[in-house]
Design a protein around this motif. Structure first.
Motif, PDB file in Angstrom:
ATOM      1  N   MET A 177       0.682  -1.164  -0.164  1.00 52.88           N
ATOM      2  CA  MET A 177      -0.036   0.096   0.038  1.00 52.88           C
ATOM      3  C   MET A 177       0.674   1.166  -0.066  1.00 52.88           C
ATOM      4  N   LEU A 178       2.090   1.357   0.883  1.00 53.48           N
ATOM      5  CA  LEU A 178       2.806   2.464   1.008  1.00 53.48           C
ATOM      6  C   LEU A 178       3.509   2.623  -0.386  1.00 53.48           C
ATOM      7  N   ILE A 179       3.937   1.417  -1.208  1.00 53.89           N
ATOM      8  CA  ILE A 179       4.629   1.775  -2.537  1.00 53.89           C
ATOM      9  C   ILE A 179       3.890   2.305  -3.511  1.00 53.89           C
ATOM     10  N   ALA A 180       2.422   1.775  -3.470  1.00 54.79           N
ATOM     11  CA  ALA A 180       1.570   2.023  -4.463  1.00 54.79           C
ATOM     12  C   ALA A 180       1.247   3.549  -4.184  1.00 54.79           C
ATOM     13  N   GLY A 181       0.988   3.893  -3.132  1.00 54.68           N
ATOM     14  CA  GLY A 181       0.650   4.995  -2.447  1.00 54.68           C
ATOM     15  C   GLY A 181       1.517   6.278  -3.220  1.00 54.68           C
ATOM     16  N   ALA A 182       2.717   5.804  -2.817  1.00 59.21           N
ATOM     17  CA  ALA A 182       3.824   6.621  -3.556  1.00 59.21           C
ATOM     18  C   ALA A 182       3.758   7.035  -4.716  1.00 59.21           C
ATOM     19  N   PHE A 183       3.702   6.000  -5.571  1.00 58.08           N
ATOM     20  CA  PHE A 183       3.389   5.845  -7.183  1.00 58.08           C
ATOM     21  C   PHE A 183       2.187   6.619  -7.465  1.00 58.08           C
ATOM     22  N   THR A 184       1.180   6.453  -6.877  1.00 59.87           N
ATOM     23  CA  THR A 184       0.052   7.415  -7.107  1.00 59.87           C
ATOM     24  C   THR A 184       0.099   8.936  -6.791  1.00 59.87           C
ATOM     25  N   LEU A 185       0.632   9.072  -5.640  1.00 58.49           N
ATOM     26  CA  LEU A 185       0.929  10.607  -5.473  1.00 58.49           C
ATOM     27  C   LEU A 185       1.860  11.264  -6.070  1.00 58.49           C
ATOM     28  N   SER A 186       2.807  10.359  -6.630  1.00 60.14           N
ATOM     29  CA  SER A 186       3.864  11.139  -7.474  1.00 60.14           C
ATOM     30  C   SER A 186       3.529  11.281  -8.965  1.00 60.14           C
ATOM     31  N   GLY A 187       2.311  10.663  -9.367  1.00 57.33           N
ATOM     32  CA  GLY A 187       2.061  10.445 -10.839  1.00 57.33           C
ATOM     33  C   GLY A 187       2.653   9.312 -11.598  1.00 57.33           C
ATOM     34  N   ILE A 188       3.515   8.744 -11.126  1.00 59.40           N
ATOM     35  CA  ILE A 188       3.914   7.389 -11.741  1.00 59.40           C
ATOM     36  C   ILE A 188       2.962   6.637 -12.063  1.00 59.40           C
ATOM     37  N   ALA A 189       2.031   6.240 -11.338  1.00 60.62           N
ATOM     38  CA  ALA A 189       1.004   5.273 -11.674  1.00 60.62           C
ATOM     39  C   ALA A 189       0.241   5.447 -12.694  1.00 60.62           C
TER      40      ALA A 189
END
Length: 352
Positions: free
Chosen positions: A206-218
């Motif tokens: 969840m933390l890794i995916a959340g970081a990807f989402t907030l940074s726009g990488i996802a």
């Protein structure tokens, strides 16, 4: 079990039950286990993958606005979370009034905050881990099974879906979702193993995916629905196969009292959910899902399928797990001292 769960999932989905695969798997596995037709357990690696998939799903739904709102309301969230723990611990102490249940076992058996973590604490703190495990998973089963009924009768989740469902244009291609899922899952589980993060197979991804989402990488990636359904089914099976008739008979005399207290705690926590909603401004639905005394995966599944504030629901549950891990060893020491003093008083002979 796979075939029957698939049929049951289609039936529940037809009547608009949220997270149909999870609840279908729970009921199918429970019935199979009570009839001695289920396997003894779901493979650990399969459960780890399912929890990682759920963690990545939640991480993809993280919103900066929600985290800011949670920080602004941290005091009422903390107060309600502590109240939830106190209510469940008090119910456990009431259970220990029975002669066949010691105070440590009673407190651990009904405390909310992560059944697997509590069972692992039982032996370390001097409780009966067999009884703690059975009552804990009975609690999770009752709470999880009651959730879709409560939600359907009181909250009408279809309204939430209609109001919040994003358009298809907001989503990246399916293979992007799978790529983010694999990378987030592998990195997250590795992070959890290195840091010994509580509930790490859920929180790490969840933390890794959340970081990807907030940074726009996802880039608007989502987990493909078939993978979500499989993860839900694995989590439902994990809870259901634990209810074998043999295990229930081992602590059969305690189960009626434990069941009554579980229902009582569930009702009180529902009231605390309404209080949390009033204090923080979230919906009553989010308040209920955030304070249910157990069944975190079912609560998150309902929040995800209903497009409600998943980040808020998860944050409150995680806070409760952390507080439980801190408070339970201290509470256990206090109960040990109380038990020793009580035994000393009973042992003193009465003088004429």
């Amino acid at each position: 079990m796979i075939v029957v769960t698939l049929i049951a999932t289609i039936g529940l989905a037809a009547i608009h039950v949220p997270s149909a695969a999870l609840f279908a798997a729970l009921f199918v596995a429970t019935i199979a286990a009570l009839c001695n037709l289920a396997p003894s357990a779901v493979p650990v690696r399969a459960v780890t993958v399912a929890q990682a998939v759920l963690g990545v799903m939640i991480g993809m739904l993280v919103k900066t606005s929600t985290m800011q709102a949670l920080g602004a309301h941290i005091l009422p969230v903390l107060l309600v979370t502590v109240a939830t723990l106190v209510v469940s611990m008090a119910a456990g102490v009431l259970l220990s009034l029975r002669r066949d249940v010691d105070p440590i076992t009673g407190a651990l058996a009904l405390t909310t905050g992560g059944a697997s973590a509590i069972v692992s604490l039982a032996a370390q703190l001097g409780g009966d881990d067999r009884m703690v495990a059975i009552v804990q998973y009975l609690r999770v089963g009752i709470v999880t099974a009651s959730m879709p009924l409560v939600v359907a009768l009181l909250f009408h989740p279809a309204r939430h879906v209609a109001a919040h469902a994003p358009g298809l244009a907001d989503h990246a291609a399916w293979y992007v979702g799978i790529g983010v899922l694999v990378v987030s899952g592998v990195l997250g589980v590795t992070l959890a193993a290195l840091t010994r993060l509580p509930a790490g197979t859920l929180l790490g991804p969840m933390l890794i995916a959340g970081a990807f989402t907030l940074s726009g990488i996802a880039k608007g990636a989502i987990v493909p629905f078939p993978l979500i359904a499989i993860a839900y089914a694995l989590i439902g099976w994990q809870a259901g196969v634990r209810f074998t008739m043999t295990r229930l008979k081992q602590v059969g005399r305690t189960l009626p009292a434990a069941t009554a207290l579980i229902i009582l705690v569930n009702l009180i926590c529902a009231g605390l959910g309404y209080l949390l909603a009033a204090l923080t401004g979230v919906s009553n639905y989010d308040g209920y899902l955030a304070t249910v005394p157990g069944g975190i995966y079912a609560a998150l599944a309902l929040a995800i399928s209903s497009r409600t504030d998943v980040t808020f629901v998860l944050a409150v549950h995680v806070l409760r797990v952390i507080l439980m891990m801190i408070a339970m060893p201290i509470f256990a020491r206090l109960l040990h001292r109380y038990a020793r003093r009580r035994d000393a008083i009973i042992a003193v002979p009465i003088r004429k």
